[in-house]
Design a protein around this motif. Structure first.
Motif, mmCIF file in Angstrom:
data_model
loop_
_atom_site.group_PDB
_atom_site.id
_atom_site.type_symbol
_atom_site.label_atom_id
_atom_site.label_comp_id
_atom_site.label_asym_id
_atom_site.label_seq_id
_atom_site.Cartn_x
_atom_site.Cartn_y
_atom_site.Cartn_z
ATOM 1 N N UNK A 16 4.309 10.605 -5.781
ATOM 2 C CA UNK A 16 2.912 10.196 -5.819
ATOM 3 C C UNK A 16 2.794 8.726 -6.223
ATOM 4 N N UNK A 17 3.631 8.289 -7.150
ATOM 5 C CA UNK A 17 3.640 6.876 -7.530
ATOM 6 C C UNK A 17 3.984 6.010 -6.323
ATOM 7 N N UNK A 18 4.956 6.432 -5.545
ATOM 8 C CA UNK A 18 5.355 5.701 -4.351
ATOM 9 C C UNK A 18 4.210 5.633 -3.351
ATOM 10 N N UNK A 19 3.487 6.744 -3.181
ATOM 11 C CA UNK A 19 2.354 6.760 -2.259
ATOM 12 C C UNK A 19 1.260 5.804 -2.728
ATOM 13 N N UNK A 20 0.964 5.825 -4.024
ATOM 14 C CA UNK A 20 -0.075 4.950 -4.564
ATOM 15 C C UNK A 20 0.320 3.493 -4.376
ATOM 16 N N UNK A 21 1.571 3.164 -4.660
ATOM 17 C CA UNK A 21 2.038 1.789 -4.462
ATOM 18 C C UNK A 21 1.949 1.378 -2.995
ATOM 19 N N UNK A 22 2.279 2.278 -2.101
ATOM 20 C CA UNK A 22 2.193 1.973 -0.669
ATOM 21 C C UNK A 22 0.757 1.669 -0.266
ATOM 22 N N UNK A 53 -2.043 5.503 -11.693
ATOM 23 C CA UNK A 53 -2.184 4.053 -11.852
ATOM 24 C C UNK A 53 -1.838 3.615 -13.278
ATOM 25 N N UNK A 54 -2.263 4.373 -14.264
ATOM 26 C CA UNK A 54 -1.952 4.025 -15.653
ATOM 27 C C UNK A 54 -0.451 4.132 -15.908
ATOM 28 N N UNK A 55 0.185 5.155 -15.353
ATOM 29 C CA UNK A 55 1.651 5.268 -15.497
ATOM 30 C C UNK A 55 2.355 4.084 -14.847
ATOM 31 N N UNK A 56 1.874 3.672 -13.683
ATOM 32 C CA UNK A 56 2.456 2.511 -13.005
ATOM 33 C C UNK A 56 2.212 1.234 -13.801
ATOM 34 N N UNK A 57 1.072 1.146 -14.463
ATOM 35 C CA UNK A 57 0.782 -0.012 -15.312
ATOM 36 C C UNK A 57 1.763 -0.061 -16.485
ATOM 37 N N UNK A 68 -16.536 -5.989 -13.519
ATOM 38 C CA UNK A 68 -17.742 -5.201 -13.759
ATOM 39 C C UNK A 68 -17.445 -4.107 -14.765
ATOM 40 N N UNK A 69 -17.805 -2.897 -14.412
ATOM 41 C CA UNK A 69 -17.592 -1.761 -15.316
ATOM 42 C C UNK A 69 -16.293 -1.015 -15.048
ATOM 43 N N UNK A 70 -15.542 -1.445 -14.047
ATOM 44 C CA UNK A 70 -14.292 -0.745 -13.728
ATOM 45 C C UNK A 70 -13.138 -1.736 -13.646
ATOM 46 N N UNK A 71 -11.976 -1.203 -13.351
ATOM 47 C CA UNK A 71 -10.788 -2.034 -13.173
ATOM 48 C C UNK A 71 -10.463 -2.143 -11.695
ATOM 49 N N UNK A 72 -9.839 -3.247 -11.337
ATOM 50 C CA UNK A 72 -9.251 -3.375 -10.006
ATOM 51 C C UNK A 72 -7.741 -3.498 -10.193
ATOM 52 N N UNK A 73 -7.012 -2.942 -9.242
ATOM 53 C CA UNK A 73 -5.567 -2.774 -9.354
ATOM 54 C C UNK A 73 -4.860 -3.518 -8.238
ATOM 55 N N UNK A 74 -3.659 -4.022 -8.542
ATOM 56 C CA UNK A 74 -2.808 -4.702 -7.568
ATOM 57 C C UNK A 74 -1.355 -4.341 -7.841
ATOM 58 N N UNK A 75 -0.511 -4.325 -6.787
ATOM 59 C CA UNK A 75 0.925 -4.144 -7.054
ATOM 60 C C UNK A 75 1.450 -5.380 -7.774
ATOM 61 N N UNK A 76 2.350 -5.167 -8.721
ATOM 62 C CA UNK A 76 2.907 -6.283 -9.492
ATOM 63 C C UNK A 76 3.985 -7.014 -8.711
ATOM 64 N N UNK A 77 4.588 -6.340 -7.761
ATOM 65 C CA UNK A 77 5.680 -6.950 -6.997
ATOM 66 C C UNK A 77 5.828 -6.213 -5.677
ATOM 67 N N UNK A 78 6.637 -6.786 -4.794
ATOM 68 C CA UNK A 78 6.947 -6.096 -3.556
ATOM 69 C C UNK A 78 7.989 -5.012 -3.838
ATOM 70 N N UNK A 79 8.419 -4.306 -2.807
ATOM 71 C CA UNK A 79 9.365 -3.200 -3.007
ATOM 72 C C UNK A 79 10.674 -3.664 -3.631
#
Length: 132
Positions: A16-22, A53-57, A68-79
């Motif tokens: 699932x982490x891999x899917x979220x990162x993809x 997402x929190x585990x990946x963080x 705003x009132x939420x967070x936005x997320x980005x991958x920290x690096x490429x594969x």
């Protein structure tokens, strides 16, 4: 006779982490958890996506910032960067780094060993990066 289990089969650890990162890598920029949830193939609860997402963080695989009132997320690096991060974390857990590295190097196929040597030579020849 046992009833069939209506739940879907469990995913492999990290799948699932891999899917979220993809999904994050397909974004043009930082995105919300809801955006990630909409693009995942599986029907996952928003709280499940947030947990991943929190585990990946915590693993430093993603970054987040408040918008705003939420967070936005980005991958920290490429594969490749994420694979390197995983390798570094494994190495950091070991007491005898020299033994681990020596074992790693001797287990490499010859082509990979030569590539590693070339990369180390290249890094040694590169000028130091200016402090930022």
């Amino acid at each position: 006779m046992a009833k069939p289990d209506p739940r879907p089969p469990r995913r492999a650890q990290g799948a699932l982490e891999t899917q979220v990162l993809s999904v994050l890598r397909t974004a043009d920029g930082p995105v919300t958890a809801a955006w990630v949830q909409e693009r995942l193939d599986a029907e996952l609860a928003y709280t499940t996506v947030m947990t991943v997402l929190i585990r990946l963080l915590e693993k430093q695989a993603v970054t987040r910032r408040r918008e705003g009132r939420s967070f936005v997320w980005s991958p920290a690096a490429d594969e490749a960067g994420l694979a390197a991060l995983k390798m570094r974390k494994v190495l950091d857990r070991e007491q005898d780094r020299r033994a681990v590295l020596a074992s790693f190097i001797t287990a490499l196929p010859e082509d990979d060993e030569q590539l590693l040597r070339a990369l180390l030579d290249q890094a040694a020849d590169a000028p130091d990066e200016p402090a930022g």
